[in-house]
Write a protein that holds these residues in place. Structure first.
Motif, PDB file in Angstrom:
ATOM      1  N   GLU A  93      -3.221  -7.849   4.995  1.00  0.00           N
ATOM      2  CA  GLU A  93      -1.996  -7.691   5.778  1.00  0.00           C
ATOM      3  C   GLU A  93      -1.778  -8.825   6.778  1.00  0.00           C
ATOM      4  OE1 GLU A  93      -5.269  -5.814   7.899  1.00  0.00           O
ATOM      5  OE2 GLU A  93      -4.508  -5.411   5.901  1.00  0.00           O
ATOM      6  N   ASN A  94      -2.841  -9.385   7.339  1.00  0.00           N
ATOM      7  CA  ASN A  94      -2.666 -10.457   8.327  1.00  0.00           C
ATOM      8  C   ASN A  94      -2.077 -11.721   7.707  1.00  0.00           C
ATOM      9  OD1 ASN A  94      -3.569  -8.944  10.484  1.00  0.00           O
ATOM     10  ND2 ASN A  94      -5.675  -9.621  10.302  1.00  0.00           N
ATOM     11  N   GLU A  96      -0.424 -11.904   4.905  1.00  0.00           N
ATOM     12  CA  GLU A  96       0.921 -11.577   4.427  1.00  0.00           C
ATOM     13  C   GLU A  96       1.927 -11.628   5.573  1.00  0.00           C
ATOM     14  OE1 GLU A  96       0.876  -7.874   2.308  1.00  0.00           O
ATOM     15  OE2 GLU A  96      -0.456  -8.654   0.767  1.00  0.00           O
ATOM     16  N   PHE A  97       1.543 -11.082   6.722  1.00  0.00           N
ATOM     17  CA  PHE A  97       2.434 -11.121   7.889  1.00  0.00           C
ATOM     18  C   PHE A  97       2.661 -12.561   8.328  1.00  0.00           C
ATOM     19  CE2 PHE A  97       2.834 -11.335  12.559  1.00  0.00           C
ATOM     20  CZ  PHE A  97       4.067 -10.736  12.696  1.00  0.00           C
ATOM     21  N   GLN A 123       7.669  -3.042   8.067  1.00  0.00           N
ATOM     22  CA  GLN A 123       6.532  -3.229   7.171  1.00  0.00           C
ATOM     23  C   GLN A 123       5.226  -3.536   7.911  1.00  0.00           C
ATOM     24  OE1 GLN A 123       7.062  -6.456   4.357  1.00  0.00           O
ATOM     25  NE2 GLN A 123       5.884  -5.354   2.825  1.00  0.00           N
ATOM     26  N   PHE A 124       5.301  -4.323   9.008  1.00  0.00           N
ATOM     27  CA  PHE A 124       4.082  -4.812   9.642  1.00  0.00           C
ATOM     28  C   PHE A 124       3.869  -4.393  11.107  1.00  0.00           C
ATOM     29  CE2 PHE A 124       5.030  -8.023   6.369  1.00  0.00           C
ATOM     30  CZ  PHE A 124       3.819  -8.084   5.706  1.00  0.00           C
ATOM     31  N   ARG A 131       1.713  -1.783   6.209  1.00  0.00           N
ATOM     32  CA  ARG A 131       0.785  -2.911   6.372  1.00  0.00           C
ATOM     33  C   ARG A 131       0.633  -3.265   7.847  1.00  0.00           C
ATOM     34  NH1 ARG A 131       3.413  -5.995   1.419  1.00  0.00           N
ATOM     35  NH2 ARG A 131       2.110  -5.157  -0.211  1.00  0.00           N
ATOM     36  N   ILE A 133      -0.224  -4.447  11.297  1.00  0.00           N
ATOM     37  CA  ILE A 133      -1.159  -5.453  11.803  1.00  0.00           C
ATOM     38  C   ILE A 133      -1.731  -4.983  13.133  1.00  0.00           C
ATOM     39  CG2 ILE A 133      -0.145  -7.411  10.583  1.00  0.00           C
ATOM     40  CD1 ILE A 133       1.325  -8.076  13.259  1.00  0.00           C
TER      41      ILE A 133
END
Length: 194
Positions: A93-94, A96-97, A123-124, A131, A133
């Protein structure tokens, strides 16, 4: 009280040794699976007179990744290898963010920017998001307010935090991983510590 933890019997030393062997075998198989996945992403070129140079270039490039997280993320091959590594650890997730924020900064249209900012938030950033963060409450709240009228920099603080987390946590683990050590030529593909 030990009976509460192990009601049927206390583990014997031989049981522990057996468990350790199983764990090493699983780790070895995970390493092999990981290398197979990478080979499918980056297939080997057909053998030529320059094949040894190409493999040396890949090793040299992999060695450059150890200089900094920035060099790794800027590398054509380093970024997907790092993403694959993070996926194998269920911690993607990191990255992707961070990548999503880099793309967000390229959006020129304010209507597209507003729509995309809302999606990124959902989403983040939002608590319990798919996901989510790991950022502090103050940053999360500031972003929630900024997303109402987003700018190119509305995610900058969170992106900075996430980059720092990757630099201190994921990146050093990546540099110690079997896949990095193999790609950089520090160990042979099937050589496992144990």
């Amino acid at each position: 009280m030990p009976g509460l933890l192990f009601p049927s019997a206390v583990l014997k030393e031989s049981d522990l040794n057996s468990m350790e062997k199983t764990d090493r075998k699983k780790a070895k198989n995970l390493g092999k699976d990981f290398i197979c996945r990478l080979q499918s992403i980056f297939p080997s070129p057909a053998p030529t007179a320059d094949s040894s140079k190409l493999s040396k270039l890949n090793t040299e490039e992999a060695l450059l990744w150890s200089q900094s997280l920035e060099k790794l993320l800027q590398s054509k091959y380093g970024l997907p290898v790092f993403q694959t590594f993070l996926r194998s650890e269920f911690s993607e997730e990191n990255i992707e963010f961070w990548l999503t924020c880099e793309d967000f900064k390229k959006i020129k249209s304010t209507s597209k920017q507003a729509s995309r900012a809302k999606k990124i938030y959902e989403q983040f950033i939002q608590a319990e998001s798919p996901r989510e963060i790991n950022i502090d409450h103050h940053t999360r709240e500031a972003i929630r307010l900024n997303v109402q009228e987003p700018t190119m920099s509305c995610f900058d603080q969170a992106q900075k935090i996430v980059y720092g987390l990757m630099e201190r946590d994921s990146y050093p683990r990546f540099l110690r991983s079997e896949i990095y050590l193999t790609l950089s030529g520090k160990i042979q593909p099937n050589q496992v510590k144990g």
